[in-house]
Design an enzyme around this catalytic site. Structure first.
Site, mmCIF file in Angstrom:
data_model
loop_
_atom_site.group_PDB
_atom_site.id
_atom_site.type_symbol
_atom_site.label_atom_id
_atom_site.label_comp_id
_atom_site.label_asym_id
_atom_site.label_seq_id
_atom_site.Cartn_x
_atom_site.Cartn_y
_atom_site.Cartn_z
ATOM 1 N N ALA A 10 0.888 -1.141 -0.005
ATOM 2 C CA ALA A 10 0.009 0.151 0.025
ATOM 3 C C ALA A 10 0.986 1.179 -0.073
ATOM 4 O O ALA A 10 0.427 2.334 0.732
ATOM 5 C CB ALA A 10 -0.819 0.002 1.283
ATOM 6 N N LYS A 44 12.236 -6.187 -2.522
ATOM 7 C CA LYS A 44 11.660 -5.234 -3.656
ATOM 8 C C LYS A 44 12.394 -3.698 -3.246
ATOM 9 O O LYS A 44 12.907 -3.670 -2.097
ATOM 10 C CB LYS A 44 10.299 -4.883 -3.589
ATOM 11 C CG LYS A 44 9.619 -5.843 -4.511
ATOM 12 C CD LYS A 44 8.294 -5.857 -4.208
ATOM 13 C CE LYS A 44 7.265 -4.718 -4.695
ATOM 14 N NZ LYS A 44 5.908 -4.895 -4.609
ATOM 15 N N TYR A 75 3.463 -14.994 3.893
ATOM 16 C CA TYR A 75 2.259 -14.555 4.464
ATOM 17 C C TYR A 75 2.269 -15.565 5.837
ATOM 18 O O TYR A 75 1.449 -15.570 6.767
ATOM 19 C CB TYR A 75 1.147 -14.917 3.556
ATOM 20 C CG TYR A 75 1.022 -13.909 2.388
ATOM 21 C CD1 TYR A 75 0.521 -12.671 2.627
ATOM 22 C CD2 TYR A 75 1.689 -14.160 1.364
ATOM 23 C CE1 TYR A 75 0.390 -11.927 1.493
ATOM 24 C CE2 TYR A 75 1.645 -13.407 0.148
ATOM 25 C CZ TYR A 75 0.934 -12.119 0.359
ATOM 26 O OH TYR A 75 0.887 -11.283 -0.781
ATOM 27 N N ASP A 92 -2.340 -13.165 -10.092
ATOM 28 C CA ASP A 92 -0.853 -13.115 -10.810
ATOM 29 C C ASP A 92 0.013 -13.771 -9.896
ATOM 30 O O ASP A 92 1.191 -13.832 -10.389
ATOM 31 C CB ASP A 92 -0.432 -11.636 -10.722
ATOM 32 C CG ASP A 92 -0.614 -10.604 -9.139
ATOM 33 O OD1 ASP A 92 -1.716 -10.861 -8.592
ATOM 34 O OD2 ASP A 92 0.317 -10.324 -8.742
ATOM 35 N N THR A 122 -6.046 -6.891 -11.766
ATOM 36 C CA THR A 122 -6.447 -5.613 -12.253
ATOM 37 C C THR A 122 -5.309 -5.412 -13.125
ATOM 38 O O THR A 122 -4.345 -4.777 -12.990
ATOM 39 C CB THR A 122 -6.846 -4.473 -11.077
ATOM 40 O OG1 THR A 122 -7.463 -5.029 -10.312
ATOM 41 C CG2 THR A 122 -7.453 -3.348 -11.841
ATOM 42 N N GLY A 124 -3.467 -3.091 -16.420
ATOM 43 C CA GLY A 124 -3.083 -1.635 -16.816
ATOM 44 C C GLY A 124 -2.965 -0.910 -15.666
ATOM 45 O O GLY A 124 -2.318 0.279 -15.760
ATOM 46 N N ASP A 204 43.449 12.329 -7.878
ATOM 47 C CA ASP A 204 42.367 12.331 -6.793
ATOM 48 C C ASP A 204 43.131 12.819 -5.649
ATOM 49 O O ASP A 204 43.630 12.133 -4.791
ATOM 50 C CB ASP A 204 41.855 10.551 -6.577
ATOM 51 C CG ASP A 204 41.048 10.559 -5.400
ATOM 52 O OD1 ASP A 204 40.452 11.508 -4.991
ATOM 53 O OD2 ASP A 204 40.845 9.509 -5.053
HETATM 54 C C1 SPV Z 1 36.869 6.895 -3.752
HETATM 55 O O1 SPV Z 1 36.039 6.377 -4.467
HETATM 56 O O2 SPV Z 1 37.148 8.014 -4.132
HETATM 57 C C2 SPV Z 1 37.010 6.328 -2.417
HETATM 58 C C3 SPV Z 1 37.253 4.903 -2.373
HETATM 59 O O3 SPV Z 1 37.315 7.193 -1.725
HETATM 60 S S1 SPV Z 1 39.029 4.442 -2.710
HETATM 61 O O4 SPV Z 1 39.346 4.950 -4.135
HETATM 62 O O5 SPV Z 1 39.063 3.240 -2.696
HETATM 63 O O6 SPV Z 1 40.020 5.398 -1.787
HETATM 64 MG MG MG Z 2 37.850 9.192 -2.425
#
Ligand code: SPV
Ligand code: MG
Length: 432
Positions: A10, A44, A75, A92, A122, A124, A204
């Site tokens: 629901a 789900k 159930y 169904d 039902t 659709g 990074d």
């Molecule tokens: C990133 O996805 O930037 C992370 C995880 O910090 S790792 O690259 O494993 O450091």
């Molecule tokens: Mg990172």
């Protein structure tokens, strides 16, 4: 008066549900077994509305006599508990993923001396088609922000995948596969510093600032509804981290993960190949506390990421840090490692769980990728992040197509490894 049991979620009230309630009421008092979030989440997607909200709606539908929680997907426990005279269900479930559930119900009803009423499904109109419509309507920052805590409450293991643009976000949002009686999907999105930087041709090393990352994140926010966990790197200076928390929270991001490193941050997967310095416990605790004070809601999570195992430290150092960070107010602990076996992570999780059963544990099995989710869950992990796979999958495919064009001096051959033009034109609704 006879009792008719009707199990339902629901989440979206539609004429099909009203129809079955009315049919049920012809046979007796309607007892609705309302599936709880955790009964649903393993099978789900999580409902949009909370259990309490759904209960309030169903209780106010004419012809419903009583609403009780159904704590399991099956159930049977409720049938044995309430011993209804009838259970009613759409036809169904005769074939397809609910077939086994039906078999179990037949046995349980025989046991309690009741019978089954099956009514034509039902056509659709059903929850799945309405679900698609709801996705088009979207979500609000507040609802999205809260959804990670709801998932943690409802699921033993929350499954997160990296996205660095809207297209990745759309895949995470809508990809579903039926596996046995379970509908599998991703629960949320990881905004990775590695893939955000790499997709811009940058290293990074915290060189892509928050404002720039938020611009990209905004594209993801626009076309998705699932919760987002933001990789906050070191969090920067505590004073700056306070602003980061506010910005993320305002935009409906559910959590930020900050790592306990100082100085020029390098990606963790280099391990000890590059110089990486860990913060002292005291200074990192201060950063966590500053972030917690800056957060407006209790729903926003600040997750502390421990880099001891990346920097060559011991499991006991990682554990000492985890306990201190939790004391400082961290809402979760991420433990990282580049070991391929995963044994260090397993040991850490067990040790932490001996001391603390509740704190959410986040794992990132990039190197220990042979470990199945079920096993990570048995170690005590609550969130698994697949941290970079969308970018790593896309890059070789792009290089392959570009190489093919160069090699052949035309694109016929590359076309064979590309999606058809018609498909890309229809990929995004509204392109036509
Ligand atoms: C990133 O996805 O930037 C992370 C995880 O910090 S790792 O690259 O494993 O450091
Ligand atoms: Mg990172």
């Amino acid at each position: 008066m006879k009792i008719v049991y009707l199990g339902m979620t629901a989440d979206i009230m539609h004429p099909g549900l009203i129809n079955i309630i009315n049919e049920a009421s012809k046979h007796g008092e309607v007892l609705v077994g309302l599936l709880t979030d955790s009964a649903i989440a393993h099978y789900k997607r999580m409902p949009y509305l909370t259990y309490e909200q759904r209960k309030m709606i169903v209780e106010n539908v004419r012809n419903v006599s009583r609403v009780v929680p159904q704590e399991e997907w099956s159930y049977v426990p409720n049938l044995l508990k309430y011993k209804p005279d009838y259970i009613i269900h759409g036809d169904d479930w005769v074939e397809g993923p609910l077939k086994d559930i039906r078999e179990d119900v037949i046995k349980a009803m025989e046991q309690i001396g009741g019978s089954i009423i099956e009514i034509p499904y039902t056509k659709g109109i059903n929850s799945s088609s309405l679900d698609r419509d709801i996705k088009v309507i979207g979500t609000t920052p507040d609802v999205r922000l809260k959804s990670l805590r709801r998932l943690l409450h409802a699921k033993p293991l929350v499954r997160i995948l990296e996205a660095h643009n809207g297209l990745c976000g759309l895949i995470i949002e809508s990809l579903e596969i039926q596996k046995g009686n379970r509908l599998l999907s991703f629960d949320g999105i990881w905004s990775s510093s590695l893939t955000d930087s790499t997709s811009k041709g940058k290293p990074d090393i915290e060189a892509v600032d928050l404002t720039t990352r938020m611009q990209d994140l905004n594209n993801i926010l626009e076309c998705t509804t699932k919760p987002i966990i933001y990789d906050g790197d070191t969090g920067g200076k505590p004073e700056h981290f306070a602003f980061t928390v506010r910005t993320l929270e305002r935009n409906g991001i559910s959590a930020v993960i900050i790592e306990d490193k100082v100085g020029l941050k390098k990606n963790s997967l280099f391990g000890t190949e590059v110089a990486q310095q860990q913060a002292t416990i005291e200074e990192f605790c201060e950063k966590i506390q500053t972030g917690k004070r800056a957060a407006i809601t209790d729903d926003f999570m600040i997750i502390a990421r421990i880099e001891s195992l990346i920097c060559g430290g011991t499991i006991s150092n990682a554990l000492e840090r985890a306990l201190a960070y939790i004391d400082a107010g961290a809402d979760g602990i991420m433990i990282h490692s580049k070991d391929k076996s995963g044994s260090d992570i397993k040991e850490f999780c067990h040790l932490l769980r001996e001391k603390n059963t509740a704190i959410p544990i986040v794992v990132v099995p990039t190197t220990y990728n042979s470990i199945y989710e079920q096993e990570l869950q048995s170690w005590g992990a609550n969130i698994v992040i697949y941290a970079n796979h969308m970018l790593r999958a896309a890059y070789p495919a792009m290089v392959k197509a570009a190489t093919s064009i160069l090699n052949n001096e035309r694109s016929t051959e590359a076309g064979e490894i590309c999606m058809p033009i018609k498909q890309i034109l229809e990929l995004i609704p509204g392109t036509k």
